[in-house]
Write a protein that holds these residues in place. Structure first.
Motif, PDB file in Angstrom:
ATOM      1  N   VAL A 506      80.212-125.268 -70.713  1.00 38.07           N
ATOM      2  CA  VAL A 506      80.070-123.831 -70.505  1.00 38.07           C
ATOM      3  C   VAL A 506      78.999-123.261 -71.423  1.00 38.07           C
ATOM      4  CG1 VAL A 506      81.235-121.613 -70.725  1.00 38.07           C
ATOM      5  CG2 VAL A 506      82.433-123.537 -69.695  1.00 38.07           C
ATOM      6  N   LEU A 507      78.954-123.778 -72.650  1.00 38.56           N
ATOM      7  CA  LEU A 507      77.996-123.274 -73.635  1.00 38.56           C
ATOM      8  C   LEU A 507      76.587-123.790 -73.403  1.00 38.56           C
ATOM      9  CD1 LEU A 507      80.320-123.599 -76.739  1.00 38.56           C
ATOM     10  CD2 LEU A 507      79.518-121.463 -75.723  1.00 38.56           C
ATOM     11  N   GLY A 508      76.430-124.763 -72.486  1.00 39.32           N
ATOM     12  CA  GLY A 508      75.071-125.175 -72.135  1.00 39.32           C
ATOM     13  C   GLY A 508      74.771-126.647 -72.268  1.00 39.32           C
ATOM     14  N   ASN A 509      75.745-127.512 -72.466  1.00 41.17           N
ATOM     15  CA  ASN A 509      75.475-128.955 -72.536  1.00 41.17           C
ATOM     16  C   ASN A 509      76.589-129.699 -71.807  1.00 41.17           C
ATOM     17  OD1 ASN A 509      74.718-131.539 -73.071  1.00 41.17           O
ATOM     18  ND2 ASN A 509      74.920-131.412 -75.292  1.00 41.17           N
ATOM     19  N   ALA A 510      76.352-129.953 -70.522  1.00 39.84           N
ATOM     20  CA  ALA A 510      77.385-130.551 -69.681  1.00 39.84           C
ATOM     21  C   ALA A 510      77.450-132.066 -69.795  1.00 39.84           C
ATOM     22  CB  ALA A 510      77.150-130.159 -68.223  1.00 39.84           C
ATOM     23  N   GLU A 511      76.487-132.683 -70.470  1.00 38.70           N
ATOM     24  CA  GLU A 511      76.431-134.153 -70.466  1.00 38.70           C
ATOM     25  C   GLU A 511      77.682-134.819 -71.043  1.00 38.70           C
ATOM     26  OE1 GLU A 511      73.667-137.734 -72.251  1.00 38.70           O
ATOM     27  OE2 GLU A 511      72.684-135.884 -71.580  1.00 38.70           O
ATOM     28  N   PRO A 512      78.217-134.373 -72.192  1.00 39.98           N
ATOM     29  CA  PRO A 512      79.434-135.030 -72.706  1.00 39.98           C
ATOM     30  C   PRO A 512      80.584-134.976 -71.702  1.00 39.98           C
ATOM     31  CG  PRO A 512      78.437-133.689 -74.415  1.00 39.98           C
ATOM     32  CD  PRO A 512      77.704-133.371 -73.148  1.00 39.98           C
ATOM     33  N   LEU A 513      80.737-133.848 -71.002  1.00 43.32           N
ATOM     34  CA  LEU A 513      81.800-133.731 -70.015  1.00 43.32           C
ATOM     35  C   LEU A 513      81.563-134.686 -68.849  1.00 43.32           C
ATOM     36  CD1 LEU A 513      84.335-132.347 -68.937  1.00 43.32           C
ATOM     37  CD2 LEU A 513      82.879-130.566 -67.968  1.00 43.32           C
ATOM     38  N   LEU A 514      80.313-134.800 -68.427  1.00 44.84           N
ATOM     39  CA  LEU A 514      80.002-135.704 -67.320  1.00 44.84           C
ATOM     40  C   LEU A 514      80.320-137.151 -67.686  1.00 44.84           C
ATOM     41  CD1 LEU A 514      76.595-134.267 -66.029  1.00 44.84           C
ATOM     42  CD2 LEU A 514      78.882-133.816 -65.178  1.00 44.84           C
ATOM     43  N   ARG A 515      80.065-137.517 -68.943  1.00 45.26           N
ATOM     44  CA  ARG A 515      80.334-138.900 -69.375  1.00 45.26           C
ATOM     45  C   ARG A 515      81.838-139.143 -69.486  1.00 45.26           C
ATOM     46  NH1 ARG A 515      75.830-141.613 -70.942  1.00 45.26           N
ATOM     47  NH2 ARG A 515      73.958-140.397 -71.405  1.00 45.26           N
ATOM     48  N   LEU A 516      82.573-138.128 -69.896  1.00 43.95           N
ATOM     49  CA  LEU A 516      84.022-138.289 -70.036  1.00 43.95           C
ATOM     50  C   LEU A 516      84.737-138.264 -68.680  1.00 43.95           C
ATOM     51  CD1 LEU A 516      84.648-135.938 -73.079  1.00 43.95           C
ATOM     52  CD2 LEU A 516      84.966-138.411 -73.063  1.00 43.95           C
ATOM     53  N   SER A 517      84.163-137.516 -67.709  1.00 43.62           N
ATOM     54  CA  SER A 517      84.823-137.323 -66.421  1.00 43.62           C
ATOM     55  C   SER A 517      84.619-138.527 -65.511  1.00 43.62           C
ATOM     56  CB  SER A 517      84.266-136.074 -65.724  1.00 43.62           C
ATOM     57  OG  SER A 517      84.523-134.928 -66.495  1.00 43.62           O
ATOM     58  N   ARG A 518      85.693-138.971 -64.880  1.00 46.49           N
ATOM     59  CA  ARG A 518      85.620-140.106 -63.953  1.00 46.49           C
ATOM     60  C   ARG A 518      86.380-139.760 -62.682  1.00 46.49           C
ATOM     61  NH1 ARG A 518      83.560-144.644 -66.036  1.00 46.49           N
ATOM     62  NH2 ARG A 518      83.215-144.670 -68.277  1.00 46.49           N
ATOM     63  N   LEU A 519      85.966-140.415 -61.602  1.00 47.74           N
ATOM     64  CA  LEU A 519      86.637-140.196 -60.328  1.00 47.74           C
ATOM     65  C   LEU A 519      88.035-140.781 -60.360  1.00 47.74           C
ATOM     66  CD1 LEU A 519      83.888-140.918 -57.645  1.00 47.74           C
ATOM     67  CD2 LEU A 519      84.469-138.781 -58.756  1.00 47.74           C
ATOM     68  N   GLN A 520      88.925-140.091 -59.681  1.00 48.27           N
ATOM     69  CA  GLN A 520      90.307-140.574 -59.609  1.00 48.27           C
ATOM     70  C   GLN A 520      90.543-141.420 -58.366  1.00 48.27           C
ATOM     71  OE1 GLN A 520      92.693-137.056 -59.839  1.00 48.27           O
ATOM     72  NE2 GLN A 520      92.010-136.526 -61.912  1.00 48.27           N
ATOM     73  N   GLU A 521      89.592-141.386 -57.426  1.00 47.43           N
ATOM     74  CA  GLU A 521      89.723-142.183 -56.207  1.00 47.43           C
ATOM     75  C   GLU A 521      88.354-142.423 -55.602  1.00 47.43           C
ATOM     76  OE1 GLU A 521      91.950-139.907 -53.414  1.00 47.43           O
ATOM     77  OE2 GLU A 521      90.755-138.112 -53.684  1.00 47.43           O
ATOM     78  N   SER A 522      88.278-143.434 -54.724  1.00 49.73           N
ATOM     79  CA  SER A 522      87.029-143.701 -54.014  1.00 49.73           C
ATOM     80  C   SER A 522      86.798-142.614 -52.972  1.00 49.73           C
ATOM     81  CB  SER A 522      87.085-145.067 -53.331  1.00 49.73           C
ATOM     82  OG  SER A 522      87.281-146.084 -54.283  1.00 49.73           O
ATOM     83  N   ILE A 523      85.511-142.194 -52.802  1.00 49.97           N
ATOM     84  CA  ILE A 523      85.178-141.116 -51.869  1.00 49.97           C
ATOM     85  C   ILE A 523      84.033-141.568 -50.984  1.00 49.97           C
ATOM     86  CG2 ILE A 523      84.330-138.749 -51.638  1.00 49.97           C
ATOM     87  CD1 ILE A 523      85.596-138.159 -54.361  1.00 49.97           C
ATOM     88  N   THR A 524      84.228-141.527 -49.677  1.00 52.71           N
ATOM     89  CA  THR A 524      83.170-141.797 -48.700  1.00 52.71           C
ATOM     90  C   THR A 524      83.147-140.632 -47.729  1.00 52.71           C
ATOM     91  OG1 THR A 524      83.505-144.182 -48.876  1.00 52.71           O
ATOM     92  CG2 THR A 524      82.295-143.371 -46.950  1.00 52.71           C
ATOM     93  N   ALA A 525      82.031-139.897 -47.705  1.00 55.63           N
ATOM     94  CA  ALA A 525      81.931-138.688 -46.874  1.00 55.63           C
ATOM     95  C   ALA A 525      80.480-138.228 -46.853  1.00 55.63           C
ATOM     96  CB  ALA A 525      82.824-137.590 -47.441  1.00 55.63           C
ATOM     97  N   PRO A 526      80.112-137.304 -45.940  1.00 58.80           N
ATOM     98  CA  PRO A 526      78.774-136.697 -46.014  1.00 58.80           C
ATOM     99  C   PRO A 526      78.545-136.079 -47.381  1.00 58.80           C
ATOM    100  CG  PRO A 526      79.817-136.137 -43.936  1.00 58.80           C
ATOM    101  CD  PRO A 526      80.857-136.830 -44.766  1.00 58.80           C
ATOM    102  N   LEU A 527      77.292-136.041 -47.771  1.00 55.92           N
ATOM    103  CA  LEU A 527      76.927-135.645 -49.138  1.00 55.92           C
ATOM    104  C   LEU A 527      77.587-134.340 -49.586  1.00 55.92           C
ATOM    105  CD1 LEU A 527      73.551-135.856 -50.861  1.00 55.92           C
ATOM    106  CD2 LEU A 527      74.526-133.586 -50.553  1.00 55.92           C
ATOM    107  N   LYS A 528      77.566-133.308 -48.734  1.00 58.72           N
ATOM    108  CA  LYS A 528      78.066-132.004 -49.177  1.00 58.72           C
ATOM    109  C   LYS A 528      79.561-132.050 -49.505  1.00 58.72           C
ATOM    110  CE  LYS A 528      78.831-130.108 -44.531  1.00 58.72           C
ATOM    111  NZ  LYS A 528      78.489-129.002 -43.614  1.00 58.72           N
TER     112      LYS A 528
END
Length: 684
Positions: A506-528
């Protein structure tokens, strides 16, 4: 005895001599000598119309021969009086002396053709010459008069000098029966006052074709003269089904323009009859009644609240709010608990705005049977009462699920954006300290303090960091303290690091959150869909600006969102930026546009630390902004409606200014905060 002045004495003597002479001449009308009678008649004719009263007195006891002569003389008196009367009325209408005299000579001539031509000439000058026309018509045959009246009606309509009540009734009384020609009906309708109940009743006596024409005329006049609805209401209960149907169709469009038009009391019987008709008729008439400000229509609209027809109930609710009917509050409070009427009832209570209305809204907000509360909260916000915050805070504690409490949070944030003082902060700190009894409410209070709180709130959050409940307050505490504090908590690890990473994003540096966040399931779908679902699964923000939304993606379970973002950026030859309050994948030009975009704020709302969640699926600008409706009142320009927004993904708990900047840049619109509202316009 008082002596009379010589001039007055002279006048009296002359009058007496004149009276004696007149009486003598009248007696001579009974003479057996023809020459005597003729000479007396000629002398008396010269005295007309001054001797009219003496002629009337003498007529009673006169011989048959004298009565015949007196009758002719009385007719002559009438004609001369009429000539002078018509001439004066023509002069008053602005007709020149010469033209007026010529018209009078023609009008009282012996040839019918000349007389009719003179009458038509007077009719063409309407509406100025209408008094002269009515005077002249007294001595003309009905056919000629009707032609002249029709001509005068069209002249008035051409001059836009309608209605003309006297002309209407003159035409109506002379109408052919049982069927009227179209020309006659058109003239009559052209000068009719369609807002007058008596006129409407008269129109209902026309032939069927005439009544159809009346419906058409009323429809044409409605936009400029909404009072024409009175005639439509009369024709809505016509004996002819086709006329009724046409009138009902017109009434459906009339409702929107009847706000300031009181209906005459005489319309009441027609309305009551129409409300016993079919569904279409009842709804059309009810819509008109609900918008008219007459006392009797307000009372009738109040009865709509007990109707078995849902559409008519809604009309009654809207009328209760429009006219601020205090007596409807109890019934509106009950209707607010029914899903069919919650929104309309809440809006009506907000418009009434009195203490009883606030109590009804409070009861609905707390009631367990309330189907959905957003309209209730919206109404409370509109009231802008001091007690609104107290009611919402009480709802925060009473409601049971986190989802319900989060809904309350949105409206509290909207309220606090306008005003957040010491009392509000103290109340939130009180909720926060009750974390043991209501952890969900404490989470909401902590997040609100993170967005709006002062140093006092920061101290309260710091105290909870020393307890086992610190996970609840890490994020808001870091938002208040800044990025440096958030980095410290990220390094510590554990679940607290994830909350700190959210704050850092929120304060302007999303990278640490992106590295910590992982998918909980496999996803196959159109990009949007895949990107949106991936971001939701990982509880982080990820947005693509311009890409092929129909491309099929496969995202694997346990893959970090940072890895996914890098792969997407590389595949589409785009840039990944994580220092903009969210993870954004787009082109260099788009990034420059985003960075250069600003949201002008006149200071009426404090939104710098407000957070929002917006789902992006390539829809329109207003669809994306509509997700902020719980935070803002909005005014969206017509040219913006339907404009596409080429964004795909999810902005999860992102700063409101960053959300608005991205939508503004990507949608090509200007967004500003003005007088407490979000104003959205097309770029110049």
């Amino acid at each position: 005895m008082r002596r009379l002045p010589p001039p007055l004495l002279l006048v009296l003597l002359v009058s007496a001599l004149f009276a004696d002479q007149t009486d003598q001449l009248i007696r001579q009308l009974s003479s057996d000598d023809y020459a005597t009678r003729k000479a007396a008649f000629i002398q008396l004719a010269k005295m007309c119309p001054a001797i009219q009263q003496r002629l009337l007195r003498a007529q009673k006891d006169a011989t048959p021969q004298a009565r015949y002569c007196i009758a002719k003389l009385l007719r002559l008196c009438h004609i001369r009086r009429q000539q002078e009367r018509v001439r004066k009325l023509l002069l008053d209408a602005g007709i020149g002396e010469r033209e007026a005299s010529r018209t009078v000579r023609m009008l009282f001539g012996t040839g019918r053709g000349m007389r009719v031509a003179a009458l038509m000439g007077i009719a063409k000058g309407a509406p100025k010459t209408l008094p002269a026309l009515f005077a002249a018509a007294e001595d003309m045959d009905e056919q000629a008069v009707m032609q002249a009246l029709v001509l005068a009606a069209h002249a008035c309509a051409s001059a836009n000098r309608v209605p003309q009540k006297r002309l209407f009734w003159a035409l109506f009384e002379r109408r052919p029966k049982p069927k009227q020609p179209q020309q006659s009906v058109n003239a009559l309708l052209a000068v009719a006052d369609l807002g007058d109940a008596e006129t409407a009743e008269a129109i209902a006596q026309l032939c069927t074709d005439g009544r159809r024409l009346a419906v058409a005329e009323a429809r044409i006049r409605l936009s400029k003269n909404p009072s024409a609805v009175s005639t439509l209401l009369r024709l809505a209960v016509d004996e002819n089904a086709d006329v009724r149907q046409q009138a009902a169709l017109c009434l459906q469009t009339a409702a929107a323009i009847c706000d300031a038009i009181p209906l005459p009391e005489a319309c009441r019987k027609w309305v009551e009859k129409a409300l016993r008709g079919d569904d279409a008729m009842r709804r059309a008439v009810a819509a008109v009644v609900a918008r008219c400000p007459s006392n009797w229509t307000k009372t009738m609209a109040l009865s709509f609240l007990d109707s078995t027809d849902e559409e008519i109930v809604v009309l009654g609710i809207e009328a209760a709010g429009r006219w601020k009917m205090k007596e409807a509050v109890a019934r509106l409070g009950a209707l607010a608990l029914e899903a069919r009427f919650t929104k309309e009832a809440a809006e009506a209570l907000a418009k009434i705005g009195q203490q009883e209305a606030v109590q009804a809204l409070k009861h609905a907000a707390f009631h367990s049977n309330t189907p959905y509360r957003a309209p209730i909260y919206e109404a409370l916000i509109k009231l802008q009462k001091q007690r609104t915050a107290d009611i919402l805070l009480a709802a925060l504690l009473r409601l049971k699920t986190l989802q319900e409490k989060r809904e309350v949070e949105n409206y509290l944030a909207r309220l606090f954006a306008r005003h957040f003082g010491k009392e509000e902060e103290k109340a939130l700190i009180g909720v926060l300290r009750k974390v043991g009894s209501d952890a969900a409410a404490a989470v909401v209070a902590a997040d609100l303090l993170g967005q709006f709180g002062s140093k006092e709130a920061e101290k309260a959050l710091a105290q909870l960091l020393k307890t086992p409940n610190r996970l609840l307050v890490v994020k808001p505490y870091c938002l208040m303290r800044g990025a440096e504090e958030a980095r410290k908590w990220v390094i510590r690890g554990g679940m607290e690091s994830f909350r700190a990473a959210e704050a850092l994003a929120v304060l302007g540096n999303a990278e640490p959150l992106l590295r910590l966040s992982r998918l909980q399931e496999s996803i196959t779908a159109p990009l949007k869909e895949a990107v949106r679902n991936a971001a939701a699964s990982a509880h982080a923000s990820l947005v693509l600006w311009n890409a092929n939304p129909n491309e099929v993606l496969s995202l694997k379970k346990d893959e970090s969102l940072y890895t996914i973002a890098q792969r997407l950026a590389k595949k589409h030859n785009l840039l990944l930026r994580t220092d903009l309050g969210l993870a954004l994948i787009t082109s260099k030009d788009n990034l420059a546009k985003f960075v250069a975009t600003t949201i002008h704020n006149d200071g009426s709302l404090q939104v710098q630390r407000m957070l929002a969640t917006v789902v992006l699926d390539g829809g329109s600008v207003e669809q994306a902004l509509g997700q902020l409706s719980s935070l803002f009142e909005m005014r969206v320009a017509k040219e913006v409606v339907g404009r596409k927004l080429p964004l795909y993904g999810l902005m999860l708990q992102v700063r409101v200014p960053d959300v608005l900047r991205l939508i503004s840049a990507a949608g090509g619109v200007q967004i500003r905060i003005e007088k407490g509202k979000l104003v959205v316009e097309a770029e110049n």
